[in-house]
Motif scaffolding. Structure first.
Motif, PDB file in Angstrom:
ATOM      1  N   LEU A 166       0.830  -1.209   0.000  1.00 55.74           N
ATOM      2  CA  LEU A 166       0.000   0.000   0.000  1.00 55.74           C
ATOM      3  C   LEU A 166       0.861   1.256   0.000  1.00 55.74           C
ATOM      4  O   LEU A 166       0.625   2.192  -0.787  1.00 55.74           O
ATOM      5  CB  LEU A 166      -0.923   0.001   1.222  1.00 55.74           C
ATOM      6  CG  LEU A 166      -1.989  -1.092   1.295  1.00 55.74           C
ATOM      7  CD1 LEU A 166      -2.814  -0.927   2.557  1.00 55.74           C
ATOM      8  CD2 LEU A 166      -2.889  -1.066   0.067  1.00 55.74           C
ATOM      9  N   LEU A 167       1.868   1.297   0.869  1.00 53.71           N
ATOM     10  CA  LEU A 167       2.729   2.474   0.985  1.00 53.71           C
ATOM     11  C   LEU A 167       3.458   2.754  -0.322  1.00 53.71           C
ATOM     12  O   LEU A 167       3.462   3.882  -0.826  1.00 53.71           O
ATOM     13  CB  LEU A 167       3.731   2.271   2.118  1.00 53.71           C
ATOM     14  CG  LEU A 167       4.726   3.417   2.359  1.00 53.71           C
ATOM     15  CD1 LEU A 167       3.980   4.685   2.774  1.00 53.71           C
ATOM     16  CD2 LEU A 167       5.743   3.026   3.425  1.00 53.71           C
ATOM     17  N   GLY A 168       4.088   1.735  -0.885  1.00 52.05           N
ATOM     18  CA  GLY A 168       4.879   1.913  -2.098  1.00 52.05           C
ATOM     19  C   GLY A 168       4.040   2.303  -3.299  1.00 52.05           C
ATOM     20  O   GLY A 168       4.396   3.220  -4.058  1.00 52.05           O
ATOM     21  N   ASN A 169       2.902   1.631  -3.488  1.00 53.78           N
ATOM     22  CA  ASN A 169       2.083   1.904  -4.670  1.00 53.78           C
ATOM     23  C   ASN A 169       1.346   3.236  -4.561  1.00 53.78           C
ATOM     24  O   ASN A 169       1.213   3.951  -5.556  1.00 53.78           O
ATOM     25  CB  ASN A 169       1.100   0.754  -4.897  1.00 53.78           C
ATOM     26  CG  ASN A 169       1.780  -0.480  -5.473  1.00 53.78           C
ATOM     27  OD1 ASN A 169       2.246  -0.473  -6.605  1.00 53.78           O
ATOM     28  ND2 ASN A 169       1.864  -1.538  -4.695  1.00 53.78           N
ATOM     29  N   PHE A 170       0.876   3.593  -3.356  1.00 47.73           N
ATOM     30  CA  PHE A 170       0.275   4.919  -3.191  1.00 47.73           C
ATOM     31  C   PHE A 170       1.327   6.009  -3.389  1.00 47.73           C
ATOM     32  O   PHE A 170       1.018   7.095  -3.911  1.00 47.73           O
ATOM     33  CB  PHE A 170      -0.375   5.049  -1.811  1.00 47.73           C
ATOM     34  CG  PHE A 170      -1.780   4.529  -1.752  1.00 47.73           C
ATOM     35  CD1 PHE A 170      -2.747   5.008  -2.628  1.00 47.73           C
ATOM     36  CD2 PHE A 170      -2.147   3.561  -0.825  1.00 47.73           C
ATOM     37  CE1 PHE A 170      -4.045   4.530  -2.586  1.00 47.73           C
ATOM     38  CE2 PHE A 170      -3.445   3.081  -0.777  1.00 47.73           C
ATOM     39  CZ  PHE A 170      -4.400   3.565  -1.653  1.00 47.73           C
ATOM     40  N   ALA A 171       2.572   5.740  -2.983  1.00 51.35           N
ATOM     41  CA  ALA A 171       3.646   6.711  -3.187  1.00 51.35           C
ATOM     42  C   ALA A 171       3.899   6.937  -4.676  1.00 51.35           C
ATOM     43  O   ALA A 171       4.081   8.082  -5.121  1.00 51.35           O
ATOM     44  CB  ALA A 171       4.923   6.240  -2.496  1.00 51.35           C
ATOM     45  N   ILE A 172       3.899   5.845  -5.459  1.00 53.92           N
ATOM     46  CA  ILE A 172       4.095   5.966  -6.906  1.00 53.92           C
ATOM     47  C   ILE A 172       3.007   6.841  -7.519  1.00 53.92           C
ATOM     48  O   ILE A 172       3.277   7.767  -8.302  1.00 53.92           O
ATOM     49  CB  ILE A 172       4.079   4.567  -7.556  1.00 53.92           C
ATOM     50  CG1 ILE A 172       5.320   3.761  -7.161  1.00 53.92           C
ATOM     51  CG2 ILE A 172       3.975   4.681  -9.080  1.00 53.92           C
ATOM     52  CD1 ILE A 172       6.597   4.193  -7.801  1.00 53.92           C
ATOM     53  N   VAL A 173       1.749   6.553  -7.177  1.00 55.09           N
ATOM     54  CA  VAL A 173       0.627   7.322  -7.732  1.00 55.09           C
ATOM     55  C   VAL A 173       0.726   8.790  -7.323  1.00 55.09           C
ATOM     56  O   VAL A 173       0.523   9.699  -8.147  1.00 55.09           O
ATOM     57  CB  VAL A 173      -0.714   6.720  -7.270  1.00 55.09           C
ATOM     58  CG1 VAL A 173      -1.883   7.596  -7.726  1.00 55.09           C
ATOM     59  CG2 VAL A 173      -0.884   5.305  -7.810  1.00 55.09           C
ATOM     60  N   SER A 174       1.061   9.048  -6.065  1.00 50.22           N
ATOM     61  CA  SER A 174       1.150  10.426  -5.570  1.00 50.22           C
ATOM     62  C   SER A 174       2.270  11.195  -6.256  1.00 50.22           C
ATOM     63  O   SER A 174       2.102  12.363  -6.641  1.00 50.22           O
ATOM     64  CB  SER A 174       1.366  10.432  -4.057  1.00 50.22           C
ATOM     65  OG  SER A 174       0.298   9.803  -3.385  1.00 50.22           O
ATOM     66  N   ILE A 175       3.429  10.549  -6.422  1.00 49.90           N
ATOM     67  CA  ILE A 175       4.576  11.211  -7.047  1.00 49.90           C
ATOM     68  C   ILE A 175       4.263  11.569  -8.492  1.00 49.90           C
ATOM     69  O   ILE A 175       4.539  12.685  -8.945  1.00 49.90           O
ATOM     70  CB  ILE A 175       5.827  10.309  -6.957  1.00 49.90           C
ATOM     71  CG1 ILE A 175       6.328  10.245  -5.514  1.00 49.90           C
ATOM     72  CG2 ILE A 175       6.928  10.816  -7.876  1.00 49.90           C
ATOM     73  CD1 ILE A 175       7.399   9.206  -5.281  1.00 49.90           C
ATOM     74  N   VAL A 176       3.676  10.633  -9.234  1.00 45.80           N
ATOM     75  CA  VAL A 176       3.340  10.904 -10.640  1.00 45.80           C
ATOM     76  C   VAL A 176       2.285  11.995 -10.733  1.00 45.80           C
ATOM     77  O   VAL A 176       2.344  12.869 -11.617  1.00 45.80           O
ATOM     78  CB  VAL A 176       2.858   9.609 -11.334  1.00 45.80           C
ATOM     79  CG1 VAL A 176       2.346   9.913 -12.739  1.00 45.80           C
ATOM     80  CG2 VAL A 176       3.989   8.581 -11.399  1.00 45.80           C
ATOM     81  N   LYS A 177       1.319  11.995  -9.825  1.00 48.67           N
ATOM     82  CA  LYS A 177       0.260  13.008  -9.852  1.00 48.67           C
ATOM     83  C   LYS A 177       0.820  14.399  -9.570  1.00 48.67           C
ATOM     84  O   LYS A 177       0.414  15.384 -10.217  1.00 48.67           O
ATOM     85  CB  LYS A 177      -0.816  12.657  -8.824  1.00 48.67           C
ATOM     86  CG  LYS A 177      -1.975  13.637  -8.808  1.00 48.67           C
ATOM     87  CD  LYS A 177      -3.009  13.247  -7.765  1.00 48.67           C
ATOM     88  CE  LYS A 177      -4.154  14.261  -7.731  1.00 48.67           C
ATOM     89  NZ  LYS A 177      -5.185  13.909  -6.719  1.00 48.67           N
ATOM     90  N   MET A 178       1.754  14.508  -8.638  1.00 53.56           N
ATOM     91  CA  MET A 178       2.267  15.819  -8.234  1.00 53.56           C
ATOM     92  C   MET A 178       3.283  16.390  -9.210  1.00 53.56           C
ATOM     93  O   MET A 178       3.378  17.605  -9.376  1.00 53.56           O
ATOM     94  CB  MET A 178       2.888  15.731  -6.834  1.00 53.56           C
ATOM     95  CG  MET A 178       1.885  15.508  -5.719  1.00 53.56           C
ATOM     96  SD  MET A 178       2.654  15.588  -4.066  1.00 53.56           S
ATOM     97  CE  MET A 178       3.849  14.243  -4.182  1.00 53.56           C
ATOM     98  N   ASP A 179       4.083  15.525  -9.851  1.00 54.56           N
ATOM     99  CA  ASP A 179       5.173  15.991 -10.708  1.00 54.56           C
ATOM    100  C   ASP A 179       4.710  16.010 -12.170  1.00 54.56           C
ATOM    101  O   ASP A 179       4.537  14.956 -12.788  1.00 54.56           O
ATOM    102  CB  ASP A 179       6.389  15.072 -10.545  1.00 54.56           C
ATOM    103  CG  ASP A 179       7.635  15.666 -11.161  1.00 54.56           C
ATOM    104  OD1 ASP A 179       7.524  16.534 -12.052  1.00 54.56           O
ATOM    105  OD2 ASP A 179       8.750  15.262 -10.753  1.00 54.56           O
ATOM    106  N   ARG A 180       4.496  17.173 -12.728  1.00 57.92           N
ATOM    107  CA  ARG A 180       4.003  17.286 -14.101  1.00 57.92           C
ATOM    108  C   ARG A 180       5.003  16.759 -15.122  1.00 57.92           C
ATOM    109  O   ARG A 180       4.612  16.374 -16.232  1.00 57.92           O
ATOM    110  CB  ARG A 180       3.658  18.746 -14.418  1.00 57.92           C
ATOM    111  CG  ARG A 180       2.498  19.302 -13.584  1.00 57.92           C
ATOM    112  CD  ARG A 180       2.110  20.696 -14.067  1.00 57.92           C
ATOM    113  NE  ARG A 180       1.612  20.667 -15.431  1.00 57.92           N
ATOM    114  CZ  ARG A 180       0.353  20.410 -15.747  1.00 57.92           C
ATOM    115  NH1 ARG A 180      -0.542  20.137 -14.802  1.00 57.92           N
ATOM    116  NH2 ARG A 180      -0.037  20.425 -17.006  1.00 57.92           N
ATOM    117  N   SER A 181       6.282  16.723 -14.756  1.00 57.58           N
ATOM    118  CA  SER A 181       7.272  16.194 -15.687  1.00 57.58           C
ATOM    119  C   SER A 181       7.127  14.681 -15.880  1.00 57.58           C
ATOM    120  O   SER A 181       7.690  14.109 -16.811  1.00 57.58           O
ATOM    121  CB  SER A 181       8.685  16.514 -15.191  1.00 57.58           C
ATOM    122  OG  SER A 181       8.980  15.806 -13.998  1.00 57.58           O
TER     123      SER A 181
END
Length: 315
Positions: A42-57
Motif C-alpha cells: 500500500l505504501l509503495g504503490n500509493f507513493a508511486i501514484v502520488s509522485i506521478v500526480k504531483m510531478d508534471r514532468s
C-alpha cells in the motif's frame, strides 16, 4: 460446532476459510510477514501514484501505465490480504457466499488487468525505441486512457463468467475451503455439479488471454533487443536498454512466481499442504510489494522525487 462436522448441506450461505491448515498455532508469527507485505504494498504503490500526480514532468505514457499497475496491485492485494489477516489475528474464518464470489472476481480480474497493463507497457517501450520522434503523437493521453479502459473492461468481462457459473452450482460436500481466500479452483472442488465448462473456460482465459499477452510482450522485446544490439556504441545500447530494465524486472516478478505457483498446484500431492499454501501465497503477494521498489530504483525521476521528499522532511 466443529468445522469438520459441517459436511452435508445444499447451497451454503457461508464458507469456512481454513487459512493454512496445520499451522494454526503459528498464525501470529505467520501474520507478521504478510502484514508487512501488505503495508509496504500500500505504501509503495500509493507513493508511486502520488509522485506521478504531483510531478508534471512525469505526466507521460510510461508513468501513466505505472500508475495503472500500482492501482491494480493495491486492488489485488486488498482483495485477499485483509481477510487473510483477519483469519490469522481473530480466527474470523467465515465468509458469506456472495463475499466469496466477489473476492474470487476481484482476485482474478486484477490478475488479468495486470497482465494487460504489462502488455501496454511493452507497447510503450516498443514505440519509444522504434518511433522516438513520434512517441508523444502516437501514445497521446487519450490513447493511453483508451488502452487502460480496454484492459480493465477485458479483465472484468472475461472474469464475470467464473463467479456466475460458481453461483449456480449446488454445493453438497462441505463448506470448508482449505485456503485463506476464495479461488475459482476451490469452489470447483466443492461443487456437486458438472464443472467442466468452468475448467475449460479457465484454461481458455489462461492460455488464450494471458498467454497471448506473454507472446505479444515477447515479440515486442525480441524486436526491441534486436534494435538495441544494432546500435553503434556500447553507451547507446546501455542507455536504451536501461529504459526497459524496470519493465522487464516487474514482468519477471509477476509471471515467474505465477508459473512456479501453478507448478506447485499441479504437483501438490508431493508437497505438504501448508508448504504449498505458504509458498503459493508468498509468490503471489511478493511481486505486488516489489513493483514500487523495482520502478523506484530504476527510474531516476521517481527515485529523485522520493529522496527529495525525505530530504525536505528531514530539513
Amino acid at each position: 460446532m466443529s468445522y469438520s462436522n459441517i459436511t452435508h448441506f445444499i447451497n451454503p450461505s457461508t464458507f469456512i476459510l481454513m487459512g493454512i491448515p496445520g499451522l494454526e498455532e503459528a498464525y501470529v508469527w505467520i501474520s507478521i510477514p504478510f502484514c508487512t507485505i501488505y503495508s509496504l504494498t500500500l505504501l509503495g504503490n500509493f507513493a508511486i501514484v502520488s509522485i506521478v500526480k504531483m510531478d508534471r514532468s512525469l505526466h507521460g505514457p510510461m508513468y501513466y501505465f505505472l500508475c495503472m499497475l500500482a492501482l491494480t496491485d493495491i486492488m489485488l492485494s486488498t482483495s485477499i490480504l485483509p481477510k487473510m489477516l483477519a483469519i490469522f489475528w481473530f480466527n474470523s474464518r467465515e465468509i458469506s457466499f456472495s463475499a466469496c464470489l466477489a473476492q474470487m472476481f476481484f482476485f482474478k480480474c486484477s490478475s488479468l488487468v495486470e497482465s494487460g497493463i504489462f502488455m501496454g507497457m511493452a507497447f510503450d517501450r516498443y514505440v519509444a525505441i522504434f518511433h522516438p520522434l513520434r512517441h508523444s503523437t502516437i501514445l497521446t493521453n487519450q490513447v493511453v486512457a483508451k488502452i487502460g479502459l480496454a484492459v480493465v473492461l477485458r479483465g472484468g468481462i472475461l472474469t464475470i463468467p467464473l463467479p456466475l457459473m460458481a453461483g449456480r452450482w449446488p454445493y453438497c460436500k462441505t463448506n470448508i475451503i482449505l485456503q485463506p481466500y476464495c479461488r475459482n479452483a476451490s469452489l470447483v472442488n466443492l461443487a456437486c455439479a458438472d464443472t467442466l465448462a468452468s475448467n475449460y473456460y479457465g484454461l481458455f482465459v489462461l492460455f488464450c488471454v494471458m498467454g497471448l499477452d506473454v507472446i505479444f510482450i515477447a515479440v515486442s522485446y525480441i524486436q526491441i533487443l534486436r534494435a538495441i544490439f544494432n546500435l553503434p556504441t556500447k553507451e547507446a545500447r546501455h542507455k536504451t536498454f536501461g529504459t526497459c530494465t524496470s519493465h522487464l524486472c516487474a514482468m519477471s516478478a509477476f509471471y515467474i512466481p505465477d508459473v512456479f505457483s501453478s507448478l506447485m498446484s499441479r504437483f501438490g500431492q508431493i508437497v505438504p499442504l501448508h508448504v504449498h499454501i505458504l509458498v503459493s501465497n508468498t509468490c503471489l503477494l511478493l511481486p505486488l510489494m516489489l513493483n514500487p521498489v523495482i520502478y523506484g530504483a530504476t527510474i531516476k525521476q521517481i527515485w529523485g522525487r522520493v529522496l527529495q521528499f525525505f530530504t525536505h522532511k528531514g530539513a
